[in-house]
Design an enzyme around this catalytic site. Sequence first.
Site, PDB file in Angstrom:
ATOM      1  N   ARG A 168     -24.714 -30.256  -0.317  1.00  0.00           N
ATOM      2  CA  ARG A 168     -24.565 -31.697  -0.204  1.00  0.00           C
ATOM      3  C   ARG A 168     -24.964 -32.370  -1.512  1.00  0.00           C
ATOM      4  O   ARG A 168     -25.652 -31.796  -2.344  1.00  0.00           O
ATOM      5  CB  ARG A 168     -25.354 -32.250   0.972  1.00  0.00           C
ATOM      6  CG  ARG A 168     -26.836 -31.966   0.972  1.00  0.00           C
ATOM      7  CD  ARG A 168     -27.548 -32.729   2.094  1.00  0.00           C
ATOM      8  NE  ARG A 168     -26.905 -32.619   3.387  1.00  0.00           N
ATOM      9  CZ  ARG A 168     -26.640 -33.676   4.179  1.00  0.00           C
ATOM     10  NH1 ARG A 168     -26.926 -34.889   3.817  1.00  0.00           N
ATOM     11  NH2 ARG A 168     -26.091 -33.491   5.347  1.00  0.00           N
ATOM     12  N   LYS A 189     -28.902 -41.104   6.408  1.00  0.00           N
ATOM     13  CA  LYS A 189     -28.647 -42.320   7.172  1.00  0.00           C
ATOM     14  C   LYS A 189     -29.934 -42.871   7.774  1.00  0.00           C
ATOM     15  O   LYS A 189     -30.119 -44.074   7.851  1.00  0.00           O
ATOM     16  CB  LYS A 189     -27.656 -42.008   8.301  1.00  0.00           C
ATOM     17  CG  LYS A 189     -26.211 -42.208   7.885  1.00  0.00           C
ATOM     18  CD  LYS A 189     -25.273 -41.986   9.047  1.00  0.00           C
ATOM     19  CE  LYS A 189     -24.865 -40.544   9.129  1.00  0.00           C
ATOM     20  NZ  LYS A 189     -23.757 -40.259  10.040  1.00  0.00           N
ATOM     21  N   GLU A 223     -19.966 -38.889  12.030  1.00  0.00           N
ATOM     22  CA  GLU A 223     -20.530 -39.338  13.299  1.00  0.00           C
ATOM     23  C   GLU A 223     -20.645 -40.856  13.194  1.00  0.00           C
ATOM     24  O   GLU A 223     -21.249 -41.349  12.240  1.00  0.00           O
ATOM     25  CB  GLU A 223     -21.919 -38.699  13.458  1.00  0.00           C
ATOM     26  CG  GLU A 223     -22.467 -38.826  14.837  1.00  0.00           C
ATOM     27  CD  GLU A 223     -23.854 -38.198  14.962  1.00  0.00           C
ATOM     28  OE1 GLU A 223     -24.243 -37.378  14.104  1.00  0.00           O
ATOM     29  OE2 GLU A 223     -24.549 -38.561  15.926  1.00  0.00           O
TER      30      GLU A 223
END
Length: 570
Positions: A268, A278, A42
């Site tokens: 992850r 982020k 993204e």
Amino acid sequence: MGKNNSIQEAFSETPSNFIKDIIEEDLRTGKHTTVITRFPPEPNGYLHIGHAKSIVLNFGLARAFRGRCHLRFDDTNPTKEEEEFVEAIKEDVRWLGYDWGAHLYFASDYFDNLYEYAVELIKRGLAYVCDLSADEIRQYRGTLTEPGRESPYRNRSIEENLNLFERMRKGEFKDGERVLRAKIDMASGNINMRDPVLYRIMHVPHHRTGDKWCIYPTYDFTHCLSDSIEGITHSICTIEFEDHRPLYDWVLDALETPRHPQQIEFARLNLTYTVMSKRKLKVLVEDGHVDGWDDPRMPTISGMRRRGIPPEAIREFCRRIGVAKRESVVDIALLEHCIREFLNKTAPRVMGVLRPLKVVIENYPQNKTEMLECLNNPEDMSYGSRLVPFAREIYIEQDDFMETPHKKFYRLAPGREVRLRYAYFIKCIDFKKDADGNIVELRCTYDPETKGGNAPDGRKVKATLHWVSKEHAVDAEVRLYDRLFKEPYPDRTRDGRPFTDFLNPDSLITLKGCKLEPSLLKAKAGERYQFERNGYFCLDSKASTPESPVFNRIVTLKDVWAKIKRQLRQ
Ligand code: ATP
Ligand code: MG
């Protein structure tokens, strides 16, 4: 036979993991004849080392099976996305060593298709326009233990839904006034299946489609259809999407799309002494805890690049951590180990004194300069050698001298002899102090017979020091980086303290007036060196000027990981 061979080859390139097993099986059974994966960032921030894991996995699998990997920007949220991030992400993926070829895509390229798909769902009686507010939708949704309630708008006619959806697109309603929802099951045990929102109204221009749209599709609706449109075979994502997989499959089944990719989830990457989300990285940047997204202490790809970490080391790290279903936190020492391992093989050795102490060699001629041959890599002769000037006045490290040495200190001390790397033995005969008692100068003698570092009479010294000629030294600033956090798990909050409470105040130490050997005058940004005994360094691409070079310490020489491994074996 041919196919088997290429599968064999693939196995030798990347270590085996459960995703690779699935792909291999799909090729063997003929479910697929080629492998197409994608990396779907993204564009709302910079990539970090967690993304690198996904990039190495997706591009690596495609490469291993001679398929391809698409780079697709998942740009469905116009409020958070920026063009700046698109370019930065492309640069980072390329720098990591991967190439998407002609296959660069944007989810926003599919807005027309997605709209058509939504209309089709309505026509099939599988989607409806709902007038509940966001809050009401939440209330109606139920909880993990209680089923949800059906929206009063759930049973609108197909005609009414088509009409309202069309008017949503035309901009007749305000933000949040209506949404399009899938008609699935408000009693489902999986909350994602309780009539999830597919489209929301946002009167916000998009970085690529401008003001063409005021309704935007959600991630869940967009992702599976983008995968299907591109013919992705294996849609690899992180574990938090596991509960979304039934929805991924529902959308594709409901629309009977010709291609139905398989979503596969993996754990992850988390790293000790690091935050990865982020959102948190943004806090570090915006609150000024670091000097931007590419601060060399950041776990971002751009930060690691600026610090001098080689992409090869990141790829190797990603291969070593492997791919599993279970969440874990990887020790950052493993990353540091991979960096050292690569740099040890590739970075030329040079001499640089970080905290200089002047040494005058009293019996060395006043105006003489000798060019001494120094090896660029003692472990690999193919690196060749260079000539380094030696003269009467040199610098050594302050902590290579002790006025009253303790038992285990073998380096220079009054009356003691040591070796200067590639030069001579020197012996300390005197020293000077300033008014505060700091040692500011050593007086030494040298033995001309020891040129090259050995005494013909066979006498030994217990230490070898690096040095730089005073007259020829390059002045530089050196930045020593340490872990950004002083706690191994800064993410796990304690007593409500924010993660920023655990920042390491010594994560950056700036040294000015460092003295480097003159060959470093021609160092270029991004070139990596081992400063003997001091670690691995790289010219900073941003802060350096030809007049005042700035070097970043990439990593120290001390390998904690090797020690951990030895201890485990014992
Ligand atoms: P963050 O949680 O850090 O904000 P994100 O998941 O929102 O990251 P995206 O741009 O959506 O970031 O991620 C692109 C791809 O990278 C996704 O497939 C995502 O699953 C993957 N990814 C993100 N973070 C990690 C991580 N820590 N480990 C492995 N893969 C990751
Ligand atoms: Mg995301």
